[in-house]
Write a protein that holds these residues in place. Sequence first.
Motif, mmCIF file in Angstrom:
data_model
loop_
_atom_site.group_PDB
_atom_site.id
_atom_site.type_symbol
_atom_site.label_atom_id
_atom_site.label_comp_id
_atom_site.label_asym_id
_atom_site.label_seq_id
_atom_site.Cartn_x
_atom_site.Cartn_y
_atom_site.Cartn_z
ATOM 1 N N SER A 285 0.711 -1.386 0.019
ATOM 2 C CA SER A 285 0.075 0.041 -0.141
ATOM 3 C C SER A 285 0.971 1.167 -0.005
ATOM 4 N N LEU A 286 2.010 1.119 0.748
ATOM 5 C CA LEU A 286 2.922 2.429 0.823
ATOM 6 C C LEU A 286 3.460 2.507 -0.510
ATOM 7 N N LEU B 95 3.942 5.801 -5.555
ATOM 8 C CA LEU B 95 3.829 6.094 -7.011
ATOM 9 C C LEU B 95 2.706 6.897 -7.346
ATOM 10 N N ALA B 96 1.325 6.772 -6.736
ATOM 11 C CA ALA B 96 0.446 7.704 -6.939
ATOM 12 C C ALA B 96 0.752 9.113 -6.580
ATOM 13 N N THR C 204 0.767 12.449 -9.372
ATOM 14 C CA THR C 204 -0.034 13.188 -9.197
ATOM 15 C C THR C 204 0.754 14.334 -8.722
ATOM 16 N N SER C 205 2.076 14.396 -8.644
ATOM 17 C CA SER C 205 2.784 15.430 -7.910
ATOM 18 C C SER C 205 2.667 17.060 -8.828
ATOM 19 N N MET D 187 -6.857 18.001 -5.402
ATOM 20 C CA MET D 187 -6.795 17.598 -4.034
ATOM 21 C C MET D 187 -6.221 16.234 -3.919
ATOM 22 N N ALA D 188 -6.173 15.422 -5.238
ATOM 23 C CA ALA D 188 -5.521 14.067 -5.484
ATOM 24 C C ALA D 188 -4.470 13.863 -4.681
ATOM 25 N N HIS D 189 -3.462 14.476 -5.057
ATOM 26 C CA HIS D 189 -2.033 14.529 -4.530
ATOM 27 C C HIS D 189 -2.151 14.588 -2.939
ATOM 28 N N GLU D 190 -2.840 15.755 -2.244
ATOM 29 C CA GLU D 190 -3.048 15.782 -1.096
ATOM 30 C C GLU D 190 -3.594 14.739 -0.271
#
Length: 193
Positions: free
Chosen positions: A32-33, A38-39, A43-44, A49-52
């Motif tokens: 999961s980490l 990776l996610a 999204t960086s 809000m996805a990255h957050e």
Amino acid sequence: MPASKRSKPGERTLKQDWQKIWDAPVRLLHWSLVASILAAWITSGQTGMAHEYIGYAAAAIVAARLLWGFTGNRYARFGQFVRAPAPTVAYLRAVAKGRAARHLGHNPLGGAMVLALLTCVSLLALSGWAATTDLLWGYAWPVRLHVGIAWTLVGLVALHVSGVVFTGWQHRENLIIAMITGRKKPPAPGDQD
């Protein structure tokens, strides 16, 4: 384990003889980490809000792993695999000489890497959160700090993967599969716990 069940160097062992080392929570939290890192990387550069949210998820995974490091099974506990600096350096020297012992759980360098990765992800989540607060909104240094920690994490991940591949090659075992199944070859003479 009886001597008849131990594998000799180069000898194949039956999978049912393999020993359960990493339990389901360790494996689930590990992968999961990996997925959250990776996610977050993907999204960086995106707005929204996805990255957050991914950062908060990574922080929650780290918190769960820290808790499991004190309450989980034998090989999940930090006390089993985190070593003091002197034994860790001694192990590094043994690796350099090609004489490092196989460990059923994490070896001393692996234990140090677990701590480094968990610390780095924690600092990354904290710096990302700090950059979104009203107090620091608009300042460039929190964002620069966050990016610097992110690149540090990339370096640590590269070292981690290299260490896993090298150690697996050195001891002739697939550590990636071991982190998926939780099982490793049974101990042989000279192996460390």
